[in-house]
Design an enzyme around this catalytic site. Structure first.
Site, PDB file in Angstrom:
ATOM      1  CG  ASP A   1      17.167   2.747  32.947  1.00  0.00           C
ATOM      2  OD1 ASP A   1      16.775   2.783  34.131  1.00  0.00           O
ATOM      3  OD2 ASP A   1      18.148   3.406  32.536  1.00  0.00           O
TER       4      ASP A   1
ATOM      5  CD  GLU B   1      12.993   8.944  31.242  1.00  0.00           C
ATOM      6  OE1 GLU B   1      13.898   9.591  31.801  1.00  0.00           O
ATOM      7  OE2 GLU B   1      13.205   8.035  30.435  1.00  0.00           O
TER       8      GLU B   1
ATOM      9  CG  HIS C   1      16.837   7.630  32.502  1.00  0.00           C
ATOM     10  ND1 HIS C   1      16.330   8.446  31.535  1.00  0.00           N
ATOM     11  CD2 HIS C   1      18.100   7.332  32.079  1.00  0.00           C
ATOM     12  CE1 HIS C   1      17.217   8.637  30.578  1.00  0.00           C
ATOM     13  NE2 HIS C   1      18.308   7.968  30.888  1.00  0.00           N
TER      14      HIS C   1
HETATM   15  P1  NAD Z   1      26.219   4.925  19.847  1.00  0.00           P
HETATM   16  O1  NAD Z   1      26.146   6.218  19.107  1.00  0.00           O
HETATM   17  O2  NAD Z   1      27.563   4.330  20.117  1.00  0.00           O
HETATM   18  O3  NAD Z   1      25.325   3.827  19.101  1.00  0.00           O
HETATM   19  C1  NAD Z   1      24.067   4.081  18.543  1.00  0.00           C
HETATM   20  C2  NAD Z   1      23.924   3.219  17.295  1.00  0.00           C
HETATM   21  O4  NAD Z   1      22.599   3.356  16.791  1.00  0.00           O
HETATM   22  C3  NAD Z   1      24.865   3.642  16.159  1.00  0.00           C
HETATM   23  O5  NAD Z   1      25.658   2.536  15.730  1.00  0.00           O
HETATM   24  C4  NAD Z   1      23.928   4.142  15.079  1.00  0.00           C
HETATM   25  O6  NAD Z   1      24.419   3.905  13.756  1.00  0.00           O
HETATM   26  C5  NAD Z   1      22.671   3.350  15.370  1.00  0.00           C
HETATM   27  N1  NAD Z   1      21.471   3.934  14.772  1.00  0.00           N
HETATM   28  C6  NAD Z   1      21.165   5.245  14.592  1.00  0.00           C
HETATM   29  N2  NAD Z   1      19.975   5.368  13.989  1.00  0.00           N
HETATM   30  C7  NAD Z   1      19.526   4.107  13.767  1.00  0.00           C
HETATM   31  C8  NAD Z   1      18.347   3.581  13.166  1.00  0.00           C
HETATM   32  N3  NAD Z   1      17.409   4.382  12.634  1.00  0.00           N
HETATM   33  N4  NAD Z   1      18.211   2.245  13.120  1.00  0.00           N
HETATM   34  C9  NAD Z   1      19.168   1.417  13.630  1.00  0.00           C
HETATM   35  N5  NAD Z   1      20.309   1.850  14.204  1.00  0.00           N
HETATM   36  C10 NAD Z   1      20.477   3.190  14.274  1.00  0.00           C
HETATM   37  O7  NAD Z   1      25.433   5.167  21.202  1.00  0.00           O
HETATM   38  P2  NAD Z   1      25.500   4.300  22.557  1.00  0.00           P
HETATM   39  O8  NAD Z   1      26.566   4.852  23.428  1.00  0.00           O
HETATM   40  O9  NAD Z   1      25.502   2.863  22.252  1.00  0.00           O
HETATM   41  O10 NAD Z   1      24.098   4.739  23.197  1.00  0.00           O
HETATM   42  C11 NAD Z   1      22.868   4.376  22.578  1.00  0.00           C
HETATM   43  C12 NAD Z   1      21.722   5.141  23.224  1.00  0.00           C
HETATM   44  O11 NAD Z   1      21.552   4.701  24.570  1.00  0.00           O
HETATM   45  C13 NAD Z   1      21.967   6.652  23.368  1.00  0.00           C
HETATM   46  O12 NAD Z   1      21.674   7.349  22.185  1.00  0.00           O
HETATM   47  C14 NAD Z   1      21.046   7.021  24.501  1.00  0.00           C
HETATM   48  O13 NAD Z   1      19.791   7.386  23.975  1.00  0.00           O
HETATM   49  C15 NAD Z   1      20.910   5.735  25.297  1.00  0.00           C
HETATM   50  N6  NAD Z   1      21.498   5.830  26.645  1.00  0.00           N
HETATM   51  C16 NAD Z   1      20.719   5.556  27.722  1.00  0.00           C
HETATM   52  C17 NAD Z   1      21.257   5.620  29.009  1.00  0.00           C
HETATM   53  C18 NAD Z   1      20.446   5.278  30.223  1.00  0.00           C
HETATM   54  O14 NAD Z   1      20.712   5.812  31.285  1.00  0.00           O
HETATM   55  N7  NAD Z   1      19.479   4.389  30.126  1.00  0.00           N
HETATM   56  C19 NAD Z   1      22.590   6.006  29.185  1.00  0.00           C
HETATM   57  C20 NAD Z   1      23.373   6.253  28.063  1.00  0.00           C
HETATM   58  C21 NAD Z   1      22.812   6.151  26.790  1.00  0.00           C
END
Ligand code: NAD
Length: 291
Positions: free
Chosen positions: A241, A246, A264
């Site tokens: 996505d 982008e 996205h």
């Molecule tokens: P979150 O903060 O709840 O979870 C992220 C997790 O990644 C955390 O548990 C963190 O400890 C872990 N992490 C950080 N660095 C790491 C590493 N080097 N190796 C392994 N794990 C690591 O965030 P979330 O709400 O689950 O969202 C995750 C990501 O999804 C966001 O940061 C964003 O980039 C992406 N996102 C995309 C969309 C979309 O439209 N496609 C929408 C929302 C979020």
């Protein structure tokens, strides 16, 4: 105060924000804005911050602030916020939809049937049941994906650099996740540690025929390395996505085999836009109360 809504939100949001100030949607009004509200489209860089001398508060409706120059905003005493709690369900459902679409050949089956073909034999499916799902990152979105995967009979394993244990998945090292997973779903933020983490070296550690789902950030993947692995068959499918750039006009993924791409739209459900609105209103209430 002037509140500039720079990206697309639920149609009722301007009305809900009106009690807090003068709500505008035209970027030309940036010089007047005290509050700037964005999603992913508007990148808040140095030039944008310099063009907004009255700016005190930036809210990103979404997870993460990697589209904002937070360090530069800090030097101007501008508060930067996001709404990490809102989007988890919406993104998890898309990740799951992508994971289901690949082994069921949904896009190819639909296209070919409409073209008058009957590819019954060619489109043999495989099941998610009994397969291993490897989650990279076990945050909010990954945990929602995990519960759905368990309902489909998958074994869920995960690696998270900062979370040693979780009720949602069997935690293990990243190399073990790569070695065991039939599906790998990426759920980390984009940081200097995660940028490019899916590359030819990490793909070499994965199972032959692994399928990868990326709903986190495009730059976590080295697209050229992934395309090479798709061409060789090492990676049987990639569903994304998010992209390095982008929209992904020049991405080699556009011409690669076995890819499934969405623009996205992870957070873009009707329900989530309403939840984003709730989160933004709550933040503005706090902001105005603290002034
Ligand atoms: P979150 O903060 O709840 O979870 C992220 C997790 O990644 C955390 O548990 C963190 O400890 C872990 N992490 C950080 N660095 C790491 C590493 N080097 N190796 C392994 N794990 C690591 O965030 P979330 O709400 O689950 O969202 C995750 C990501 O999804 C966001 O940061 C964003 O980039 C992406 N996102 C995309 C969309 C979309 O439209 N496609 C929408 C929302 C979020």
């Amino acid at each position: 105060m002037t509140i500039l809504l720079a990206d697309a939100f639920a149609p009722d949001l301007p009305g809900r924000l009106a009690p807090f100030g003068n709500v505008v949607t035209d970027l030309k009004q940036l010089p007047e804005a005290e509050v700037l509200i964005v999603r992913s489209k508007t990148k808040v860089d140095k030039a944008m911050i310099d063009a907004a001398p009255k700016l005190k508060y930036i809210i990103r409706g979404g997870v993460g602030v990697d589209t904002i120059d937070v360090e530069y905003a800090k030097t101007k005493n501008i508060l930067v916020d996001n709404t990490p709690e809102a989007s988890s369900l919406a993104v998890a459902e898309l990740a799951f939809a992508l994971m289901l679409a690949m082994p069921n050949h949904l896009v190819q089956a639909d296209n070919s049937t409409k073209e008058g073909k009957w590819l019954k034999k060619e489109l043999e499916r495989t099941e998610l049941n009994g397969k291993v799902l490897g989650l990279v990152g076990i945050g909010r979105i990954a945990r929602e994906v995990a519960s759905r995967a368990k309902a489909f009979g998958m074994r869920v394993v995960a690696y998270d650099k900062y979370v040693p244990s979780s009720e949602s998945a069997e935690m293990m090292s990243l190399d073990e996740v790569y070695a065991q997973a039939d599906y790998i779903s990426l759920h980390t933020p984009l940081t200097e540690e995660t940028r490019g983490m899916i590359n030819s070296a990490s793909i070499a550690k994965m199972k032959q025929g692994v399928r990868i789902i990326n709903t986190c950030r495009g730059q976590v993947v080295v697209e050229e390395d992934l395309v090479a692995a798709l061409v060789s068959g090492k990676v049987a499918g990639y569903a994304a996505d998010v992209f390095y750039k982008e929209p992904p006009a020049d991405s080699p993924l556009l011409k690669a085999p076995n890819v499934l791409l969405t623009p996205h739209i992870g957070a873009s459900t009707e329900e989530n836009l309403l939840r984003l609105g709730d989160s933004i209103v709550a933040r503005l209430e706090k902001y105005t109360a603290s002034k």
